[in-house]
Design an enzyme around this catalytic site. Structure first.
Site, PDB file in Angstrom:
ATOM      1  N   GLU A 105      23.843  37.770  47.912  1.00 23.01           N
ATOM      2  CA  GLU A 105      22.736  38.740  47.810  1.00 23.01           C
ATOM      3  C   GLU A 105      23.275  40.167  47.769  1.00 23.01           C
ATOM      4  OE1 GLU A 105      20.660  36.850  51.152  1.00 23.01           O
ATOM      5  OE2 GLU A 105      18.934  36.639  49.824  1.00 23.01           O
ATOM      6  N   GLU A 125      20.943  28.684  52.200  1.00 24.41           N
ATOM      7  CA  GLU A 125      19.987  28.832  53.306  1.00 24.41           C
ATOM      8  C   GLU A 125      19.077  27.619  53.487  1.00 24.41           C
ATOM      9  OE1 GLU A 125      20.847  31.090  51.132  1.00 24.41           O
ATOM     10  OE2 GLU A 125      21.339  32.910  52.235  1.00 24.41           O
TER      11      GLU A 125
END
Ligand code: NAD
Length: 699
Positions: A105, A125
């Site tokens: 990210e 995640e």
């Protein structure tokens, strides 16, 4: 400092340096933000490169911060990414080795990305019940396309940079470095090349669409529903990626954030996060330093080429470690080898293994009938019959022939490891390595620590477990160690349930609905009911006062040992594994009930699940209190990887914590008042009683 700043002429290089994987914990975020500001302030700097020291660009957020205020403390990951994205000077991410989660990210917040070949890229995640929460669901589809991005986000699996670079029209990488060695120079060159580009390209400004729109997302939703019935996260990943295609960037970000917060509180995500941390904790032994010197393991010997010996040997062959197997007779060796080869061939047939790999592995295997040939092995694992006399013969022979310092291990399931060690003059070198069946498949390894087992032996086998891709949990010495000692109580409860009115299929169904891979009776049929029968006979004297249902013995007296005899608690058709209800067994149970004068009662699923799971919990509380297990979370790992406990429940101890230990104790008191059950067993273990009284939890 966990991030360094260095000027290379007109380019500032910021290097994340927070071993082992440059996790983006608070200190690292602060250091990165400070370095970014330094680069902005220095007029001589025209461009910035962000990279990672050591074995990663960045492995992402620091999981220990999850749910703690530290994760949100400024600069949080969002703020750091915004700082990068809004930089007045171009920022280039130089990616190598590992780029995961928050690390990816962060890279997506940079204006340019250059990757070394062989870089593992992932948004994992979902594996801890979450979704990427720092823009991953909004930015990745913009650079990679909706479908490839959604696949990565929903699966959490890593993809190699080389593969990603081939995705048509991808904008994830602006360039691929020639090699990891030249990445730094090529990143500097790229930074200089783009130093004057304005406006700076930002991922958030790219369009994001899928040609089929809502229809595609409906299809994706149906797919994940089938694959992840117990987990809400994958479906929310689909929602968030869809939001990237239907909403403005900032609204999409808000959507992702809300979905993350919602998932964060789910019991499923908390269970998965618990297991993630529990697995890490299990690898640490409280009184053995992490830097304890290890003994080298270059060659392994296995005694016994039966069910377990063959599977155990395969683990080492798969890891490229030579194995020598010993048996009493050539025929037994031939049979064992044929089974191993057959297992590998089945993998080749399924396309899971290449033929040349099979050949390489089998070439690492040698056999012998003579103990003298084993002397130079670094580790020998005994997997002969479960009989103390046979174990004695074997360990006396090993003591005679093995070189000094060799580790002598036993795969015994139930025998006293200290006694086995006493058959040698080197008790410090003896350890239990309790593999689970099938040993080449099951991830769990119970490492049994004897009274005299040396610390460096423990350190060595814990590291070895990682090498052969097992999850090791240390157990002290007791009958059954951690897992099988608990399963004895579970099986006893399952037996009482039959006496009181349940059918085997009713019990199995309730447990499978709860999420167990298999109910107790199907599991018995798979493992072989004769194994438990033999153990009960051996324990008959010491367990004389303990109450058991007789049904399991009655079953074995009929020769119904399970799948291997075509009949057990269920009937089986030749060559098939489907468990079919057996009229004979139902009649046998009813007849037994009548002989005890019991009228069957209707028992609900909740009682079935609670009696079985709480029997595990109560026995485990004794195990933790006695120091047989180092911590409650080790129990959860044993049950997850050895007994098919559902991950979304987090293991028996975490499940009990979730229900509240007060409630668990109340239920036990109810069970204790059932005259057909074992009231003494249901006295809560002192640790459990204390925690419940204090309003505390195991974990
Ligand atoms: P098995 O009967 O399939 O194999 C035992 C092998 O040992 C046989 O091939 C036999 O020929 C050989 N053997 C016996 N005595 C020997 C000796 N003196 N020297 C050399 N070889 C000898 O048994 P198994 O199921 O593989 O179990 C082996 C051990 O593993 C036992 O201690 C058992 O408790 C333990 N274990 C079994 C399981 C399981 O599910 N089967 C799981 C965990 C641990």
């Amino acid at each position: 400092m966990t991030a360094h700043y260095q000027a290379h002429g007109d380019v500032a290089v910021i290097t994340l340096d927070n071993p082992p994987v440059n996790g983006l914990g608070l200190a690292t975020r602060k250091a990165l933000a400070a370095a970014m500001q330094q680069a902005q302030a220095d007029a001589a700097i025209r461009a910035i490169v962000i990279t990672g020291a050591g074995k990663a660009f960045s492995g992402g957020a620091d999981i220990k911060e999850f749910g703690s205020p530290k994760a949100l403390q400024e600069p949080n990951l969002h703020s750091v990414i915004a700082l990068v994205e809004n930089s007045a000077k171009p920022v280039v991410a130089a990616l190598h080795t590992v780029v995961m989660g928050g690390g990816l990210e962060l890279a997506l917040g940079c204006h340019y990305r250059i990757a070394a070949p062989g870089t593992s890229v992932a948004l994992p995640e979902v594996k801890i019940g979450l979704l990427p929460g720092a823009g991953g669901t909004q930015r990745l589809p913009r650079v990679l396309g909706v479908e490839p991005a959604l696949n990565m986000i929903v699966s959490g699996e890593a993809v190699q940079s080389d593969m990603l670079a081939m995705v048509p029209k991808q904008k994830l990488f602006d360039a691929m470095a020639t090699s990891a060695a030249t990445l730094a120079d090529e990143a500097l060159a790229l930074a200089r090349k783009v130093a004057d580009v304005r406006p700076l390209p930002r991922v958030r400004d790219l369009p994001c669409r899928h040609p089929q729109g809502a229809a595609y997302f409906q299809f994706a939703r149906n797919m994940v529903k089938g694959m992840s019935k117990n987990f809400p996260a994958p479906a929310r990943c689909v929602d968030a990626v869809e939001a990237a295609t239907t909403k403005k960037f900032d609204e999409g970000m808000a959507y992702e954030r809300d979905a993350l917060i919602e998932l964060m509180w789910t019991s499923e995500s908390r269970s998965l996060r618990h297991l993630f941390l529990a697995e890490r904790a299990a690898s640490k032994i409280p009184d053995v330093d992490a830097d304890t010197a290890q003994r080298p393991i270059r060659k392994v010997a296995v005694i016994g080429a039966g069910t377990m010996g063959g599977g155990i040997a395969m683990n080492f062959l798969n890891a490229g470690i030579p194995v020598q197997m010993l048996e009493m007779k050539q025929e037994a060796l031939d049979r064992g080898l044929a089974t191993m080869r057959g297992n590998y061939e089945a993998q080749v047939k399924k396309g899971k293994l290449k033929q040349d790999k099979l050949d390489q592995r089998m070439a690492l295997l040698s056999t012998t009938l003579a103990y003298e040939d084993l002397g130079d092995a670094d580790l020998v694992i005994e997997a002969v019959f479960e009989d103390i006399g046979v174990k004695q013969t074997v360990f006396e022979a090993l003591d005679r022939v093995m070189k000094p310092g060799a580790i002598l291990a036993s795969n015994t399931s139930t025998l006293d490891l200290n006694r086995i060690a006493s058959f040698t003059a080197r008790r410090q070198d003896v350890v239990g390595l309790h593999f689970f069946s099938p040993a080449n498949v099951m991830k769990l390894l119970e490492v049994v620590r004897g009274e005299k087992t040396a610390k460096d032996v423990l350190a060595t086998v814990m590291a070895m477990a990682k090498k052969i891709r097992k999850t090791a949990v240390v157990s002290g010495v007791c009958d059954g160690f951690i897992g099988n000692r608990m399963i004895e109580q579970y099986a006893r409860q399952a037996g009482f349930l039959l006496d009181e009115g349940c059918t085997p299929q009713q019990v199995d169904k309730a447990m499978e609905k709860f999420g167990m891979a298999m109910g107790p009776f199907r599991m018995g049929d798979l493992a072989g009911n004769d194994i438990g029968w033999a153990i009960r006979k051996r324990r008959a004297v010491e367990r004389a006062s303990m109450k058991y249902s007789k049904t399991a013995d009655l079953l074995c007296e009929r020769g119904r040992f399970g799948q291997k005899t075509g009949a057990g608690w269920y009937d089986y058709q030749a060559g098939k594994r489907d468990a079919l209800p057996s009229a004979e067994v139902l009649a046998m149970i009813e007849e037994h009930r009548q002989s005890l004068g019991i009228t069957a009662r209707k028992i609900g699923d909740e009682e079935i699940v609670q009696r079985l799971v709480f029997s595990l919990v109560n026995e485990a509380a004794h195990i933790v209190q006695e120091g047989i297990a180092s911590r409650a979370s080790d129990i959860d790992i044993v049950y997850l990887y050895g007994y098919g406990f559902p991950p979304h429940r987090g293991g028996p101890m975490r499940y009990a914590d979730e229900l509240g230990l007060f409630n668990v104790v109340q239920a036990m008191q109810r069970f204790a008042s059932n005259p057909l059950d074992d009231a003494a067993f249901w006295t809560p273990a002192p640790l459990l009683a204390q925690l419940a009284a204090d309003g505390k939890t195991f974990n």
